[in-house]
Design an enzyme around this catalytic site. Structure first.
Site, PDB file in Angstrom:
ATOM      1  CD  GLN A 205      -3.291  -0.966   0.250  1.00  0.00           C
ATOM      2  OE1 GLN A 205      -3.543  -1.006   0.127  1.00  0.00           O
ATOM      3  NE2 GLN A 205      -3.191  -2.407  -0.147  1.00  0.00           N
ATOM      4  CB  ALA A 246     -10.548   0.911   4.514  1.00  0.00           C
ATOM      5  CG  HIS A 247      -7.385   0.193   0.962  1.00  0.00           C
ATOM      6  ND1 HIS A 247      -6.301  -0.731   0.404  1.00  0.00           N
ATOM      7  CD2 HIS A 247      -8.473  -0.299   1.377  1.00  0.00           C
ATOM      8  CE1 HIS A 247      -7.003  -2.037   0.385  1.00  0.00           C
ATOM      9  NE2 HIS A 247      -8.527  -1.428   0.769  1.00  0.00           N
ATOM     10  CG  ASN A 248      -8.018   4.357  -1.554  1.00  0.00           C
ATOM     11  OD1 ASN A 248      -6.852   3.162  -1.824  1.00  0.00           O
ATOM     12  ND2 ASN A 248      -7.323   4.641  -2.349  1.00  0.00           N
ATOM     13  CB  SER A 266     -12.802   2.323  -2.440  1.00  0.00           C
ATOM     14  OG  SER A 266     -11.575   2.218  -3.208  1.00  0.00           O
TER      15      SER A 266
END
Lengths: 338, 338, 338
Positions: A205, A246-248, A266
């Site tokens: 990441q 979480a990511h994004n 996302s």
């Protein structure tokens, strides 16, 4: 987006030919092109490697500036002109292997001091005992870093921002008047799992976390950095303890997330969205501006602006309440007498 | 209750007139009264400021000893005689601004030692490497403070109590034979969000956490301090990992809370209540003595003594099971043949 | 299994007579037999004490090598020949009291250095500032120990393994290429609550955590050590942030557990099982190889190999979806017109 060199250092440069050799990919393109970095397929620029997985035809949308792209045999034909194909069975995995030769997360060497000499700490900031501050980090006016907290290399902490005891912040830019709770984990790698010949693999990441002014992050809450881009917590967004972002993920202004909120990769949360306790939102879902999600909701599809939803799978709250009441009525003992 | 000066220090005193000026409130009352502290509207004493929000007529129940009370225009008329009105649009926000001028959470200065000279550490206590202990904290006989744990200024740790690695404890009084798990966060500010002209604001939290003898707090569990009063964990209450106990919660004796338990603000859990994994209890709910809540229950209303409830929204477990079974029967493939 | 002396030290030895005196149990057996350790009833060997609770006749299956076994009056008659009976009302509690006289978790003494002189740290390993490493721990080639992380006495960290900032690892053997997230809590005591005359008591936990190669543990995730045996995380198993893995859980290879996964005591997860976000699995349940559990599932019974389940209580996902759809149809407003 290229990696942010405040957080990831370039550790090498290799030609496409070398990359192909080291990853076992078949190169279709200029052997001598020098690669120095990595990026996502949308944003890769000159000298950067990306990958494409999934729908083969989708390879056509890879950035035309990319030096090379790891792809499967089928997808290779769809790459834009000028982008070298690095053909392999596991594009994301090979990309990860190549990335590990080019860039590395900045960390600490054995024997490094608690507070790096290169850190820029404002004279009005207060640093509690045991805090660790990495190279080139910046701590703003009147900021407070708690006991045994950890601020990673290159991290920026704004004015009047408080990082509580035992929290850790890496790969992140933190605004002014932000509060980061005890034990919060900001900027750790998101949970990306990819397939490989040996079984499950963790996808590296390379993104960041951006936390805007006046945000509040609760104790032991985790906010993962983006995969390639950013995870963004909007201005005045207030997050309770033990939440997972979480990511994004992108949150708007003044979003409120109660304890155990789980915001998957996302997801977008609109301005002023209110999430009750233990709300889960599935990958890529958009929650509208001013929407409310009742405690325990499990949200699997987009929520329009201004609506209130509840239940699992979540739906408009009136529908959920009607269902709950109707079901109870069918089965309640008092019904037997009718 | 006034703030506990072991945890919050008085940093100033201002007249009602000065307070009004700094917060933009309109003062109706004696300009020269000196204010030195803050409290809740029920408990404010001489020299203390409080606020009242919500139902205007409710302002009549503000403590008659309060020096002044932030209120809206409508509520001001209902204040008891002798309580000065500080009239403003956002009473809680103005109160928070005033509070920030009068009291401050005790912390650490840059350069403070890991173990404060003023801490009273019993000679039989064991302090692991990297632990930080603040000013005037007290560590009892045979207590153990784990590696890289943090004990805040003024905190009292009882005899034979163990604080595991990386935990942090502030604004708290901890009894004897208590076990606090690794990474637990005790005494952090609760999640109070209030409205302001700019959007969401965090309401400051001035209370404490009291943990009684033989209690057990799991790893990475969070127990927030009260807003003005105390959060209380009763004797022998056993709490698993990754639980959230919000501000002003009161638990009885020998309560058991399994992992991911989420106990919202001002909840009361009766003696011997048993909460299965991932049980959520909504704000202000009372769970009776000896009640059981099945794993995954989402509890939105009071549970009588000795009952077992389950489901979301939770109800008596037999009713929940009947509903679940009935629904399954309506839809099961075997039904088609009928 | 006897306790692992890398993590628990023997602190005394007592005769059965002394044990009986100190715990108030009635001894039926040889007074002079020396006891030096403790174990579970299945595995106790020479010189070891165990306990049996529950079904009286079950005492017949206690290990015939055990020096003594705490049992109730009724169960004593069923013990195998040669196993001394220590008769008491609260067998597990008495066993815990005896255990506390014989073995103790290794920790740190006041004044111990951050890095123990007896720790074996490979010269290629990197140890960040503030990290604490206990006696006799071993850190492998190219391993990284994060800032303010804690590695307990006797812990083994494999090659290329990364322990992130603020994590703590005790009573554990960690393989190669493992990633342990920031604030993760590995090896803490599981949540065992037992009854005693005063109310709830915490059952001591004497087992270990084994994490196999290429596993990944998320930030602030907790993996408790076994009660007497091991908690095992299989090769390439990938666990997201804020998960709870209780004592004696066994996961297979390449298991994936998304955020807020709650795996209760003694659960088995088969190879390649996939758990969506916020899945809970009840005590002793077996989830089959290649099974999938949808986000939010609450699993109360065994899941066969290769099936996909969802809902609470969980069932085959098609059945759950049919129920959800059918219920919605019964109650939807559009139905009124029919």
């Amino acid at each position: 987006m290229s990696v942010d060199e405040r957080f990831f250092q370039r550790i090498g440069a290799e030609t496409l030919e070398e990359i192909a050799t080291h990853t076992g990919a078949k190169l279709v393109g200029p052997a001598g092109t020098l690669c120095e970095g990595i990026a996502s397929s949308q944003t890769a620029g000159a000298g950067e490697l990306c990958f494409h997985e999934g729908d083969a035809a989708g390879a056509a949308s890879v950035s035309t500036n990319a030096a090379g792209c790891f792809v499967t045999e089928e997808a290779a034909a769809h790459l834009p002109d000028g982008v070298a194909a690095l053909i392999c069975k596991w594009p994301r995995l090979c990309h990860a292997e190549a990335a590990a030769r080019l860039v590395a997360l900045r960390g600490w060497e054995t024997g490094a001091p608690l507070i790096a000499a290169s850190a820029a700490i404002h004279e009005t900031a207060r640093i509690a005992p045991g805090a660790v501050i990495g190279d080139d980090a910046a701590i703003g006016e009147f900021a407070t870093i708690g006991a045994n907290a950890v601020i990673g290399p290159g991290v920026q902490i704004g004015r009047h921002t408080q990082v509580a005891a035992g929290a850790s912040v890496i790969c992140a830019l933190i605004g002014d008047h932000v509060s980061i709770g005890a034990g919060a984990r900001i900027g750790e790698p998101g949970f990306g799992t990819m397939a490989g010949p040996e079984g499950a693999e963790s996808a590296p990441q390379f993104g960041r976390v951006i936390i805007q002014d006046h945000a509040r992050i609760g104790s032991n809450t985790c906010i993962d950095r983006g995969a390639f881009d950013d995870t963004v917590i909007g201005e005045r967004t207030k997050i309770d303890n033990l939440c997972q972002v979480a990511h994004n993920v992108i949150t708007g202004r003044s979003v409120v997330i109660a304890a155990f909120g789980g915001i998957s990769g996302s997801v977008t949360l609109g301005d002023g969205a209110m999430l009750g306790g233990r709300v889960g939102v599935a990958d890529h879902v958009k929650v509208g501006n001013g929407s409310s999600l009742a405690a325990s909701a499990g949200v699997f599809r987009d929520v329009p602006d201004g609506e209130t939803w509840g239940g699992t799978p979540a739906k408009p709250i009136r529908q959920w309440m009607r269902e709950t009441a109707w079901l109870q009525k069918q089965v309640s003992p008092s019904k037997k007498g009718k």
